[in-house]
Design an enzyme around this catalytic site. Structure first.
Site, PDB file in Angstrom:
ATOM      1  N   ASP A 147      -1.904  -0.388   5.824  1.00  0.00           N
ATOM      2  CA  ASP A 147      -2.293   0.244   7.142  1.00  0.00           C
ATOM      3  C   ASP A 147      -3.557   0.493   7.238  1.00  0.00           C
ATOM      4  O   ASP A 147      -4.260   0.928   8.387  1.00  0.00           O
ATOM      5  CB  ASP A 147      -1.600   1.501   7.348  1.00  0.00           C
ATOM      6  CG  ASP A 147      -2.046   2.705   6.421  1.00  0.00           C
ATOM      7  OD1 ASP A 147      -2.022   2.502   5.136  1.00  0.00           O
ATOM      8  OD2 ASP A 147      -2.120   3.751   6.993  1.00  0.00           O
ATOM      9  N   ASP A 195       0.245   5.192   1.112  1.00  0.00           N
ATOM     10  CA  ASP A 195       0.014   6.021   2.156  1.00  0.00           C
ATOM     11  C   ASP A 195       0.010   5.589   3.544  1.00  0.00           C
ATOM     12  O   ASP A 195      -0.829   4.541   3.857  1.00  0.00           O
ATOM     13  CB  ASP A 195      -1.315   7.047   2.209  1.00  0.00           C
ATOM     14  CG  ASP A 195      -1.058   7.943   1.031  1.00  0.00           C
ATOM     15  OD1 ASP A 195      -0.520   8.865   1.090  1.00  0.00           O
ATOM     16  OD2 ASP A 195      -1.664   7.862  -0.268  1.00  0.00           O
ATOM     17  N   ASP A 225       0.842  -1.093   0.108  1.00  0.00           N
ATOM     18  CA  ASP A 225      -0.022  -0.141  -0.015  1.00  0.00           C
ATOM     19  C   ASP A 225       0.880   1.160   0.060  1.00  0.00           C
ATOM     20  O   ASP A 225       2.038   1.123   0.425  1.00  0.00           O
ATOM     21  CB  ASP A 225      -0.821  -0.068   1.328  1.00  0.00           C
ATOM     22  CG  ASP A 225      -1.590   1.209   1.463  1.00  0.00           C
ATOM     23  OD1 ASP A 225      -2.300   1.777   0.646  1.00  0.00           O
ATOM     24  OD2 ASP A 225      -1.477   1.822   2.799  1.00  0.00           O
TER      25      ASP A 225
HETATM   26  O1  LIG Z   1      -4.523   3.095  -0.229  1.00  0.00           O
HETATM   27  P1  LIG Z   1      -3.593   4.215   0.099  1.00  0.00           P
HETATM   28  O2  LIG Z   1      -2.392   4.341  -0.606  1.00  0.00           O
HETATM   29  O3  LIG Z   1      -3.240   4.055   1.649  1.00  0.00           O
HETATM   30  O4  LIG Z   1      -4.454   5.408  -0.089  1.00  0.00           O
HETATM   31  C1  LIG Z   1      -5.513   5.931   0.871  1.00  0.00           C
HETATM   32  C2  LIG Z   1      -5.536   7.287   0.921  1.00  0.00           C
HETATM   33  O5  LIG Z   1      -4.274   7.886   1.104  1.00  0.00           O
HETATM   34  C3  LIG Z   1      -4.196   9.443   1.168  1.00  0.00           C
HETATM   35  O6  LIG Z   1      -4.999   9.838   2.520  1.00  0.00           O
HETATM   36  C4  LIG Z   1      -4.113   9.495   3.505  1.00  0.00           C
HETATM   37  O7  LIG Z   1      -2.673   9.917   3.369  1.00  0.00           O
HETATM   38  C5  LIG Z   1      -2.621  11.528   3.628  1.00  0.00           C
HETATM   39  C6  LIG Z   1      -1.135  11.945   3.349  1.00  0.00           C
HETATM   40  O8  LIG Z   1      -0.434  11.173   4.316  1.00  0.00           O
HETATM   41  C7  LIG Z   1      -3.239  12.042   4.756  1.00  0.00           C
HETATM   42  O9  LIG Z   1      -2.968  13.433   4.581  1.00  0.00           O
HETATM   43  C8  LIG Z   1      -4.858  11.554   4.851  1.00  0.00           C
HETATM   44  O10 LIG Z   1      -5.379  12.001   5.925  1.00  0.00           O
HETATM   45  C9  LIG Z   1      -4.899   9.997   4.703  1.00  0.00           C
HETATM   46  O11 LIG Z   1      -6.245   9.593   4.661  1.00  0.00           O
HETATM   47  C10 LIG Z   1      -4.951   9.866  -0.100  1.00  0.00           C
HETATM   48  O12 LIG Z   1      -4.641  11.374  -0.307  1.00  0.00           O
HETATM   49  C11 LIG Z   1      -6.376   9.340  -0.311  1.00  0.00           C
HETATM   50  O13 LIG Z   1      -6.674   9.776  -1.596  1.00  0.00           O
HETATM   51  C12 LIG Z   1      -6.232   7.829  -0.340  1.00  0.00           C
HETATM   52  O14 LIG Z   1      -7.553   7.507  -0.514  1.00  0.00           O
END
Ligand SMILES: O=P(O)(O)OC[C@H]1O[C@H](O[C@H]2O[C@H](CO)[C@@H](O)[C@H](O)[C@H]2O)[C@H](O)[C@@H](O)[C@@H]1O
Length: 380
Positions: A323, A122, A120
């Site tokens: 995560d 983020d 994954d």
């Molecule tokens: O599947 P992933 O790669 O984990 O993506 C899930 C979401 O990740 C991002 O948001 C998350 O990370 C951001 C940066 O650290 C943080 O600001 C936010 O609060 C988290 O939810 C991304 O911006 C989303 O569009 C994804 O859906």
């Protein structure tokens, strides 16, 4: 990108579970032993929009959606003092042992098998930060991913748009699945063509021939529309941010004052009730709006394995590191297949379908480096 196909989306079949609109259903853990906030409720009555939001558990889910990354003196989820939080974490490790301390066990099991790695983005490869546009991965992490991909087929499976996650990672040797697996790009192989009738041949940014799979392509105009509506309806909420992830939309509330979270939920609810073919899931301080199709990160893992000719095989060990709640779909698939390991990245106890855990992205990097060292030293 050359895109010619008009796919028919696999339809989500459980829309009427408990008679509740699917947009109100969210990931429900197997039983939150450590954090009762994680026990999400399903609405019993629907007397109005505000009732829906309160009783559906949207707010509960929003409150418990991410461990704090700034405040280090308290576990805010449970308001536990540090020592208690540490005890809770160590007890949790008994159920989800560290993939680092269990490394030998994992590699013993991997002997004679081909590891396929799923990562994954983020919160796994990059730390969670306030601004989603600045969630950069470190150069050291990039190097670790690059090295590990030399030895094991490696795919990134992200909720982000595929282009965005590629922009962050920037490694051509990986496979990428964006929009929670609804946008997959992989190699042109015999198995990729038979993997799914919806796969089409395309070319990537470097002009290389690839296989493209976009099971929700028919939703593109709807996603554009809902994105515009969400931008418009949240524009006066300070700190709210709407992100277009191509086949899904994220509404971030990490930087919104907690007092206004209800307003965020209300506005999102108002918009998506006009789109009965879209559903809502919860991520880390983010509401994710996506097509109601029977496709998720778990299905994406199976698709990639099949494309690479690595499915139906006793000599393949898929490992998925993630995560977030959407990663649970992938953990679940591996658990049900009884082959492969899910590794949950978390610094706070939470129920999961994973087998192992890692505390944060720095431990993920250590795990990737260990895999490389093991492979090199085993001379396999
Ligand atoms: O599947 P992933 O790669 O984990 O993506 C899930 C979401 O990740 C991002 O948001 C998350 O990370 C951001 C940066 O650290 C943080 O600001 C936010 O609060 C988290 O939810 C991304 O911006 C989303 O569009 C994804 O859906």
């Amino acid at each position: 990108m050359d895109l010619k196909s008009n796919h028919t989306a696999p339809v989500l079949t459980d829309q009427s579970t408990l008679g509740v609109h699917n947009s109100l259903l969210q990931y429900s853990p197997r039983g939150a032993a450590f954090s009762s906030n994680l026990l999400l409720t399903i609405p019993r009555k629907k007397t109005g929009v505000l009732d829906d939001i309160r009783s559906s558990g949207w707010l509960d889910a929003m409150m418990s959606s991410s461990p704090p990354h700034k405040k280090i003196n308290k576990d805010i989820q449970n308001e536990l003092p540090l020592a208690d939080a540490d005890f809770a974490y160590r007890s949790w490790l008994l159920k989800y042992p560290s993939a680092l301390t269990s490394f030998e066990k994992i590699t013993n099991f991997a002997k004679g098998k081909r590891i396929a790695l799923f990562l994954d983005y983020d919160g796994t490869l990059s730390p969670i930060v306030d601004d989603p546009d600045c969630a950069f991965m470190s150069n050291n992490m990039r190097l670790s991913v690059k090295k590990v991909a030399r030895y094991f087929p490696t795919a990134i499976i992200s909720g982000r748009s595929r282009d965005k996650v590629y922009e962050f990672v920037g490694l051509t040797e990986l496979y990428y699945a964006g929009s929670h697996g609804m946008d997959i790009i992989g190699p042109v192989t015999k198995s990729a063509c038979v993997a799914h009738s919806n796969s089409i041949r395309s070319t990537d940014k470097q002009g290389k021939e690839v296989t493209l799979f976009q099971p929700a392509s028919e939703f593109l105009p709807m996603i554009e529309e809902v994105y515009d509506s969400l931008v418009e309806s949240t524009k006066d909420i300070e700190g709210a941010k709407v992100e277009n992830n191509k086949f899904c939309v994220s509404v971030h509330y990490r930087n919104v004052d907690e007092k206004s979270w209800m307003t965020v939920a209300q506005r999102v609810h108002d918009v998506i009730k006009e789109f009965p073919r879209l559903r809502l899931t919860h991520g880390r301080k983010v509401l994710e709006v996506r097509p109601m199709i029977d496709w998720d990160k778990g299905k994406a893992v199976l698709f990639v394995l099949e494309s690479l000719g690595l499915s139906n095989s006793d000599d393949v060990l898929p490992i998925y590191v993630g995560d977030d709640r959407t990663d649970e779909d992938a953990f679940k698939v591996l658990r049900e297949r009884k082959s492969g390991y899910g590794i949950i990245v978390s610094s706070a106890p939470k129920e999961s379908n994973a087998y192992y855990s890692l505390r944060d992205p720095s431990e993920v990097m250590e795990f990737l480096n260990s895999l490389v060292m093991w492979k090199k030293s085993s001379g396999l």
